[in-house]
Design a protein around this motif. Structure first.
Motif, PDB file in Angstrom:
ATOM      1  N   SER A 145       0.856  -1.189   0.000  1.00 51.45           N
ATOM      2  CA  SER A 145       0.000   0.000   0.000  1.00 51.45           C
ATOM      3  C   SER A 145       0.891   1.238   0.000  1.00 51.45           C
ATOM      4  CB  SER A 145      -0.899   0.014   1.243  1.00 51.45           C
ATOM      5  OG  SER A 145      -0.119   0.256   2.405  1.00 51.45           O
ATOM      6  N   VAL A 146       0.314   2.396  -0.292  1.00 53.73           N
ATOM      7  CA  VAL A 146       1.076   3.642  -0.286  1.00 53.73           C
ATOM      8  C   VAL A 146       1.643   3.911   1.105  1.00 53.73           C
ATOM      9  CG1 VAL A 146       0.911   6.151  -0.553  1.00 53.73           C
ATOM     10  CG2 VAL A 146      -0.150   4.644  -2.236  1.00 53.73           C
ATOM     11  N   ASP A 147       0.857   3.637   2.136  1.00 55.54           N
ATOM     12  CA  ASP A 147       1.344   3.833   3.509  1.00 55.54           C
ATOM     13  C   ASP A 147       2.520   2.908   3.802  1.00 55.54           C
ATOM     14  OD1 ASP A 147      -0.505   5.806   4.026  1.00 55.54           O
ATOM     15  OD2 ASP A 147      -1.896   4.491   5.098  1.00 55.54           O
ATOM     16  N   GLU A 148       2.458   1.684   3.319  1.00 58.08           N
ATOM     17  CA  GLU A 148       3.560   0.743   3.549  1.00 58.08           C
ATOM     18  C   GLU A 148       4.816   1.161   2.800  1.00 58.08           C
ATOM     19  OE1 GLU A 148       1.400  -3.531   4.375  1.00 58.08           O
ATOM     20  OE2 GLU A 148       1.409  -2.775   2.325  1.00 58.08           O
ATOM     21  N   ILE A 149       4.656   1.780   1.645  1.00 53.91           N
ATOM     22  CA  ILE A 149       5.810   2.305   0.914  1.00 53.91           C
ATOM     23  C   ILE A 149       6.519   3.360   1.750  1.00 53.91           C
ATOM     24  CG2 ILE A 149       6.503   3.681  -1.090  1.00 53.91           C
ATOM     25  CD1 ILE A 149       4.299   2.218  -2.670  1.00 53.91           C
ATOM     26  N   GLN A 150       5.735   4.211   2.388  1.00 53.06           N
ATOM     27  CA  GLN A 150       6.336   5.222   3.276  1.00 53.06           C
ATOM     28  C   GLN A 150       7.049   4.565   4.456  1.00 53.06           C
ATOM     29  OE1 GLN A 150       6.420   8.370   2.146  1.00 53.06           O
ATOM     30  NE2 GLN A 150       5.356   7.419   0.415  1.00 53.06           N
ATOM     31  N   GLU A 209      12.633   8.962  -3.730  1.00 44.41           N
ATOM     32  CA  GLU A 209      12.227   9.246  -2.348  1.00 44.41           C
ATOM     33  C   GLU A 209      13.127   8.539  -1.346  1.00 44.41           C
ATOM     34  OE1 GLU A 209       7.484  10.313  -2.849  1.00 44.41           O
ATOM     35  OE2 GLU A 209       8.049   8.329  -2.113  1.00 44.41           O
ATOM     36  N   VAL A 210      13.538   7.307  -1.644  1.00 48.27           N
ATOM     37  CA  VAL A 210      14.465   6.606  -0.759  1.00 48.27           C
ATOM     38  C   VAL A 210      15.799   7.352  -0.709  1.00 48.27           C
ATOM     39  CG1 VAL A 210      15.834   4.515  -0.444  1.00 48.27           C
ATOM     40  CG2 VAL A 210      13.414   4.336  -1.036  1.00 48.27           C
ATOM     41  N   ALA A 215      19.668  10.595   2.121  1.00 46.25           N
ATOM     42  CA  ALA A 215      20.623  11.700   2.025  1.00 46.25           C
ATOM     43  C   ALA A 215      20.353  12.759   3.087  1.00 46.25           C
ATOM     44  CB  ALA A 215      20.569  12.316   0.624  1.00 46.25           C
ATOM     45  N   GLU A 216      19.090  13.042   3.314  1.00 47.01           N
ATOM     46  CA  GLU A 216      18.744  14.026   4.345  1.00 47.01           C
ATOM     47  C   GLU A 216      19.062  13.498   5.734  1.00 47.01           C
ATOM     48  OE1 GLU A 216      14.648  14.893   3.628  1.00 47.01           O
ATOM     49  OE2 GLU A 216      15.060  16.218   1.913  1.00 47.01           O
ATOM     50  N   GLU A 217      18.983  12.184   5.892  1.00 47.09           N
ATOM     51  CA  GLU A 217      19.213  11.572   7.206  1.00 47.09           C
ATOM     52  C   GLU A 217      20.686  11.534   7.584  1.00 47.09           C
ATOM     53  OE1 GLU A 217      17.554   9.724  10.674  1.00 47.09           O
ATOM     54  OE2 GLU A 217      16.641  10.797   8.997  1.00 47.09           O
ATOM     55  N   ILE A 218      21.565  11.159   6.638  1.00 46.15           N
ATOM     56  CA  ILE A 218      22.980  10.956   6.994  1.00 46.15           C
ATOM     57  C   ILE A 218      23.940  11.864   6.230  1.00 46.15           C
ATOM     58  CG2 ILE A 218      22.561   8.545   7.638  1.00 46.15           C
ATOM     59  CD1 ILE A 218      23.951   7.718   5.004  1.00 46.15           C
ATOM     60  N   GLY A 219      23.432  12.631   5.270  1.00 42.15           N
ATOM     61  CA  GLY A 219      24.281  13.490   4.450  1.00 42.15           C
ATOM     62  C   GLY A 219      24.475  12.902   3.062  1.00 42.15           C
ATOM     63  N   SER A 220      24.249  13.708   2.042  1.00 44.61           N
ATOM     64  CA  SER A 220      24.320  13.201   0.668  1.00 44.61           C
ATOM     65  C   SER A 220      25.694  12.689   0.294  1.00 44.61           C
ATOM     66  CB  SER A 220      23.893  14.303  -0.305  1.00 44.61           C
ATOM     67  OG  SER A 220      24.757  15.427  -0.203  1.00 44.61           O
ATOM     68  N   GLU A 254      19.222  11.982 -13.810  1.00 44.77           N
ATOM     69  CA  GLU A 254      19.042  13.437 -13.715  1.00 44.77           C
ATOM     70  C   GLU A 254      18.426  13.829 -12.379  1.00 44.77           C
ATOM     71  OE1 GLU A 254      18.369  14.581 -18.459  1.00 44.77           O
ATOM     72  OE2 GLU A 254      16.640  14.254 -17.136  1.00 44.77           O
ATOM     73  N   GLU A 255      17.453  13.059 -11.919  1.00 45.84           N
ATOM     74  CA  GLU A 255      16.812  13.359 -10.631  1.00 45.84           C
ATOM     75  C   GLU A 255      17.746  13.067  -9.459  1.00 45.84           C
ATOM     76  OE1 GLU A 255      13.835  14.923 -10.189  1.00 45.84           O
ATOM     77  OE2 GLU A 255      14.007  15.162 -12.362  1.00 45.84           O
ATOM     78  N   LEU A 256      18.494  11.977  -9.542  1.00 44.74           N
ATOM     79  CA  LEU A 256      19.470  11.671  -8.493  1.00 44.74           C
ATOM     80  C   LEU A 256      20.567  12.724  -8.449  1.00 44.74           C
ATOM     81  CD1 LEU A 256      19.871   7.800  -8.940  1.00 44.74           C
ATOM     82  CD2 LEU A 256      18.749   8.967  -7.034  1.00 44.74           C
ATOM     83  N   ASN A 257      20.907  13.266  -9.604  1.00 49.06           N
ATOM     84  CA  ASN A 257      21.952  14.286  -9.677  1.00 49.06           C
ATOM     85  C   ASN A 257      21.591  15.513  -8.841  1.00 49.06           C
ATOM     86  OD1 ASN A 257      24.521  15.152 -11.014  1.00 49.06           O
ATOM     87  ND2 ASN A 257      23.205  16.765 -11.813  1.00 49.06           N
ATOM     88  N   LYS A 258      20.299  15.807  -8.750  1.00 49.76           N
ATOM     89  CA  LYS A 258      19.850  16.961  -7.972  1.00 49.76           C
ATOM     90  C   LYS A 258      20.110  16.778  -6.477  1.00 49.76           C
ATOM     91  CE  LYS A 258      16.091  17.940 -11.245  1.00 49.76           C
ATOM     92  NZ  LYS A 258      14.614  17.983 -11.441  1.00 49.76           N
ATOM     93  N   LEU A 259      20.298  15.515  -6.055  1.00 51.38           N
ATOM     94  CA  LEU A 259      20.494  15.219  -4.632  1.00 51.38           C
ATOM     95  C   LEU A 259      21.962  15.292  -4.221  1.00 51.38           C
ATOM     96  CD1 LEU A 259      18.039  12.183  -4.269  1.00 51.38           C
ATOM     97  CD2 LEU A 259      17.585  14.611  -3.880  1.00 51.38           C
ATOM     98  N   ASP A 260      22.865  15.445  -5.192  1.00 47.29           N
ATOM     99  CA  ASP A 260      24.293  15.600  -4.907  1.00 47.29           C
ATOM    100  C   ASP A 260      24.864  14.412  -4.115  1.00 47.29           C
ATOM    101  OD1 ASP A 260      26.713  16.989  -5.133  1.00 47.29           O
ATOM    102  OD2 ASP A 260      26.445  17.960  -3.183  1.00 47.29           O
ATOM    103  N   LEU A 261      24.476  13.199  -4.512  1.00 51.89           N
ATOM    104  CA  LEU A 261      24.994  12.000  -3.847  1.00 51.89           C
ATOM    105  C   LEU A 261      26.488  11.822  -4.132  1.00 51.89           C
ATOM    106  CD1 LEU A 261      22.130   9.453  -4.678  1.00 51.89           C
ATOM    107  CD2 LEU A 261      22.241  11.142  -2.822  1.00 51.89           C
TER     108      LEU A 261
END
Length: 357
Positions: A145-150, A209-210, A215-220, A254-261
């Motif tokens: 379910s969407v909630d389980e994905i979260q 989203e993962v 990245a927000e949790e531990i640093g990109s 391209e989307e991952l690039n925006k996260l500066d991993l």
């Protein structure tokens, strides 16, 4: 002269050369998911590779696919990995723990709770899984379910935090080889009609989203991401190159690039038209492991500007001193295929160093 031996900065890491150790499943953890007592020796033996990327490590009970794979979501997992990480650091290497949620590539017999596997859609991979009772067909998974994905995104965040608590330098998110993240990306394993299925943007939504949450949790700078465009493993069929694979993975990168991993890690299965597109879309370090490449081609992608690091897989498994062997053109040990998965010291920490045969 080849750039293979040039130093490089990756995230917070200062690497002495352009090699690394690829993640390889070894199935030697204890039943509770704690790394085997031999695991610290195994990884530290290969510290000359500079960056160790560990075997796939589940972020939750639901994330486990194979027998005796390690976890990183309970205190005993953290304590077990700390012994491994400390020894790797003592031997001069960095270490990223690969976070792998197997999704539908699982069997209830192999998990702590013995529940039905979860996936984007209730579609079996039409494959077998090794269990304690032998090989069994993988059962149909249950659609999330969407909630389980979260909830699973939160599990990835917790696992990443646990890895850092254990002393790891970062984590690699396993978005390849037919496991959960790629199950969302691929149209043949994702038949959802909500915001996580259908269009390319929807099918890569979970992956992004993962990555963003971790990245927000531990640093990109402490996050890598592995992909395997076009791989036909574990029931994945991503369609044709022009209409499916190329636009999907260019958009994903391209989307991952925006996260500066810290990096993207490409498991390359021969699509030489896509790799330059990925290189163009990605600003940070690019790792490329070409399946089946000969040793003499190890530096080609680096020297041609298509990658920055060439990770080593099975050669590292059988040769703890693989860097010295490559530098000096020493012959390689042959890998024993019967000891890759499970077991003890044999085929794990007993491969000889050059000159000690």
């Amino acid at each position: 002269m080849s750039k293979l031996w040039n130093p490089i900065k990756v995230g917070n890491m200062e690497l002495k050369h352009r090699l690394a150790m690829s993640p390889m499943t070894r199935s030697r953890a204890y039943e509770n998911g704690v790394p085997n007592d031999l695991t610290a020796e195994y990884y530290s033996q290969r510290a000359s590779l500079g960056l160790i990327i560990t075997e796939g490590t589940q972020p939750s009970d639901d994330g486990q696919g194979y027998m005796n794979s390690p976890g990183i979501y309970r205190q005993e997992h953290i304590d077990g990995w700390k012994k491994v990480i400390d020894k790797v650091h003592d031997n001069g290497a960095y270490i990223f723990i690969q976070l792998m949620h197997a999704g539908r590539i699982s069997h209830p017999d192999n998990t702590p709770h013995h529940r039905q596997a979860v996936a984007p859609s209730a579609i079996t991979p039409d494959a077998n899984m090794h269990t304690a009772e032998g090989s069994k067909p993988i059962p149909e998974p249950r659609e999330l379910s969407v909630d389980e994905i979260q909830d699973i995104i939160e599990e990835f965040k917790h696992a990443a935090t646990s890895a850092i608590e254990a002393g790891a330098d970062g984590v690699e998110l396993h978005g390849a080889n037919g496991y959960l993240i790629q199950q969302f990306i691929s149209k043949n394993s994702n038949h959802r009609t909500d915001e996580y299925g259908g269009s390319i943007d929807n099918r890569i939504k979970f992956a992004i989203e993962v990555a963003q949450a971790v990245a927000e949790e531990i640093g990109s700078e402490k996050v890598g991401f592995r992909i395997s465009p076009g791989v036909e493993l574990n029931g994945i069929d991503e369609g044709d190159k022009e209409h499916d694979i190329h636009p999907t993975y260019v958009k994903l990168v391209e989307e991952l690039n925006k996260l500066d991993l810290a990096y993207i890690h490409v498991m390359h299965f021969g699509d030489d038209e896509l790799l330059p597109k990925i290189r163009k879309a990605w600003n940070n370090t690019l790792l490329v492991n070409r399946f089946g490449r000969p040793m003499e081609n190890l530096a080609n992608d680096i020297d041609n500007g298509l990658s920055d690091i060439s990770p080593i897989g099975q050669w590292a498994l059988a040769n703890p001193d693989i860097v010295e062997r490559i530098k000096n053109d020493y012959p390689l040990n042959e890998m024993d295929p019967t000891t890759i998965y499970g077991g003890g010291e044999k085929g794990y920490i007993d491969y000889p160093y050059y000159g000690n045969k």
